[in-house]
Design an enzyme around this catalytic site. Structure first.
Site, PDB file in Angstrom:
ATOM      1  N   LYS A 149      34.097  20.973 -69.667  1.00 47.12           N
ATOM      2  CA  LYS A 149      34.565  21.623 -68.430  1.00 47.12           C
ATOM      3  C   LYS A 149      34.557  20.584 -67.332  1.00 47.12           C
ATOM      4  O   LYS A 149      33.774  19.619 -67.381  1.00 47.12           O
ATOM      5  CB  LYS A 149      33.615  22.759 -68.045  1.00 47.12           C
ATOM      6  CG  LYS A 149      34.237  23.778 -67.129  1.00 47.12           C
ATOM      7  CD  LYS A 149      35.100  24.716 -67.938  1.00 47.12           C
ATOM      8  CE  LYS A 149      35.507  25.961 -67.212  1.00 47.12           C
ATOM      9  NZ  LYS A 149      35.940  26.998 -68.163  1.00 47.12           N
TER      10      LYS A 149
HETATM   11  N1  GLU Z   1      39.285  27.884 -68.429  1.00 47.76           N
HETATM   12  C1  GLU Z   1      39.498  28.727 -69.555  1.00 47.76           C
HETATM   13  C2  GLU Z   1      38.187  29.206 -70.141  1.00 47.76           C
HETATM   14  O1  GLU Z   1      37.184  29.221 -69.463  1.00 47.76           O
HETATM   15  C3  GLU Z   1      40.447  28.123 -70.573  1.00 47.76           C
HETATM   16  C4  GLU Z   1      40.010  26.826 -71.183  1.00 47.76           C
HETATM   17  C5  GLU Z   1      41.075  26.175 -72.049  1.00 47.76           C
HETATM   18  O2  GLU Z   1      42.144  26.718 -72.219  1.00 47.76           O
HETATM   19  O3  GLU Z   1      40.792  25.081 -72.543  1.00 47.76           O
HETATM   20  O4  GLU Z   1      38.100  29.637 -71.252  1.00 47.76           O
END
Ligand code: GLU
Length: 462
Positions: A149
């Site tokens: 993240k």
């Molecule tokens: N931000 C989204 C999540 O928390 C998607 C992450 C992604 O598609 O890699 O799952």
């Protein structure tokens, strides 16, 4: 600001034990086994710390299933925590210095994967927690990724398009050596959108000679015109509803008969609302950072979406009544969908809530203390690592399409997504039956089982 601000450290008693997880408490409500790991990896034993909260839930699941100690240690901290500072020239000619993050939690199952949050209140602990949750989510939903993240401490609403473009491109340059289509693949999260993803893909392609045949595969959630996938924009909301459709029958609820409320009306909230409404459910109340609204006869999810896109929030929506925060949480509904930030359902909110099911569209919206109260009221929580895994699942489909130069139709995307969601729900139910635990613990157990098998087969270098 009405509600979509996360309030940290408000609940003084949130704890592992409070969540029904006590296993020989060692103070602060954490189990002795958890405290041993916290000491070994240097985590604060603070029950209000989001990262500690998140890891403690995993450690409880690890204890129940007998996860080997070395894996508890490995998973209790991310592999890499990258922090960057970078200057950007603003429209007024002055420079501002921005802070960016990329946390790479684990890559045992595949490249690091997870979104980029653009928010003025983003901190390392948030990003670490969210990266950790991605490892669990990707494992549970059966995609070949680890967890990561990132984010930028920035309020996108305070910047012009040109400023945002420069901020995003400069951030990409700062982390370009730490991401890649086969190594770490970011995506959208709160505050970031497909335009931002396009700038990142373009900047990375320009800078990188290591991107392989299609450097744009470095990121997902791109616009359709530039390598994006059909169905990606709505994917998280679609996954929330797929999970509800799969899980509601055991609670003797029918989607077409359900009433629901939504907290947060951005991408996840609005798509969950629209798709659940398409199944026949009725949206009664909605809240976001601008206000709280209700209409017992139903709020049209599409019409509200148009209003929010035009005005920036639910406030002033003419076909519903403005209500107080208390009235919002106390509104009786079958399903409550938190789709904003972390830690928004703490003890006070949980005490007020009057629903049968919480479907976690956001990541970590419920604190352990909040969850204890929900459980005592008999409210079922569909945990985020299951319920909101639709986004990353369709990100995976986008990446596969990029890597193989294909373009799937929407029916194929939706059908494949549904398969993954249903299978993840089934794995969760199976673990719940086997370990006689709540759904959140069960989802973690199912996720940990896959990681354990991978580690056992791979072994540990050297
Ligand atoms: N931000 C989204 C999540 O928390 C998607 C992450 C992604 O598609 O890699 O799952």
């Amino acid at each position: 600001m009405a509600t979509a601000t996360k309030s940290k450290s408000k609940s003084g008693t949130s704890s592992h034990a409070a969540n029904g997880h006590a296993n020989g408490s060692a103070g602060n409500g954490f189990s002795k086994a958890a405290v041993t790991i916290f000491d070994q990896v240097g985590l604060p034993k603070d029950p209000d710390n989001l990262y500690t909260q998140t890891v403690s839930v995993m450690l409880h699941a690890a204890e129940l299933m007998g996860l080997p100690d070395y894996l508890r240690l490995i998973l209790a901290q991310p592999k890499n925590e990258i922090m960057v500072h970078f200057p950007v020239k603003m429209d007024n000619g002055k420079h501002e210095l921005f802070k960016g993050y990329r946390v790479q939690h684990n890559n045992a199952l595949g490249p690091y994967k997870g979104g980029l949050r653009f928010h003025h209140d983003v901190h390392l602990d948030d990003v670490k927690s969210l990266a950790f949750l991605m490892t669990m989510k990707c494992s549970l939903v059966g995609v070949p990724y680890g967890g990561g993240k990132g984010g930028i401490k920035v309020d996108p609403r305070q910047h012009s398009k040109t400023e945002m473009e420069h901020i995003v491109r400069r951030f990409t340059a700062a982390i370009a050596h730490n991401i890649g289509p086969d190594y770490d693949i970011p995506a959208p999260d709160v505050g970031s959108n497909s335009q931002h993803m396009a700038w990142i893909a373009d900047t990375f392609s320009f800078l990188s000679e290591i991107g392989g045949d299609n450097p744009a595969a470095v990121i997902t959630g791109k616009p359709i015109e530039y390598g994006g996938s059909l169905g990606r924009e709505k994917a998280t909301g679609q996954g929330v509803v797929d999970t509800l459709v799969e899980m509601l029958p055991e609670l003797k609820l029918k989607p077409e008969k359900c009433t629901f409320s939504v907290l947060g009306y951005g991408n996840v909230g609005s798509w969950s609302g629209k798709i659940f409404q398409d199944k026949g459910a009725k949206m009664i109340a909605v809240a976001d950072h601008t206000g709280f609204i209700r209409n017992d006869r139903g709020i049209d999810a599409y019409d509200l979406d148009t209003h929010v896109k035009k005005t920036g929030g639910v406030k002033g929506y003419a076909k519903a009544t403005a209500i107080s925060k208390e009235e919002f949480y106390k509104t009786k509904v079958d399903v409550f969908i938190p789709a904003a930030l972390e830690q928004m359902i703490q003890e006070p909110e949980a005490n007020m809530m009057n629903c049968r099911v919480v479907a976690e569209g956001a990541n970590a919206p419920t604190t352990p203390a909040g969850e204890r109260i929900l459980m005592s009221k008999g409210i079922e929580v569909l945990p985020a690592i299951l319920c909101n895994a639709g986004g990353v699942t369709v990100s995976y489909f986008e990446w596969v399409q990029n890597k193989t130069f294909q373009a799937w139709d929407l029916e194929s995307v939706d059908a494949e997504l549904n398969k993954h969601m249903v299978k993840a729900a089934q794995k969760t139910r199976k673990a719940r039956a086997e370990f006689k635990c709540d759904l959140r613990t069960a989802a973690y157990i199912a996720a940990l089982q896959r990681l354990k098998e991978a580690y056992e087969i791979r072994g540990l270098f050297p």
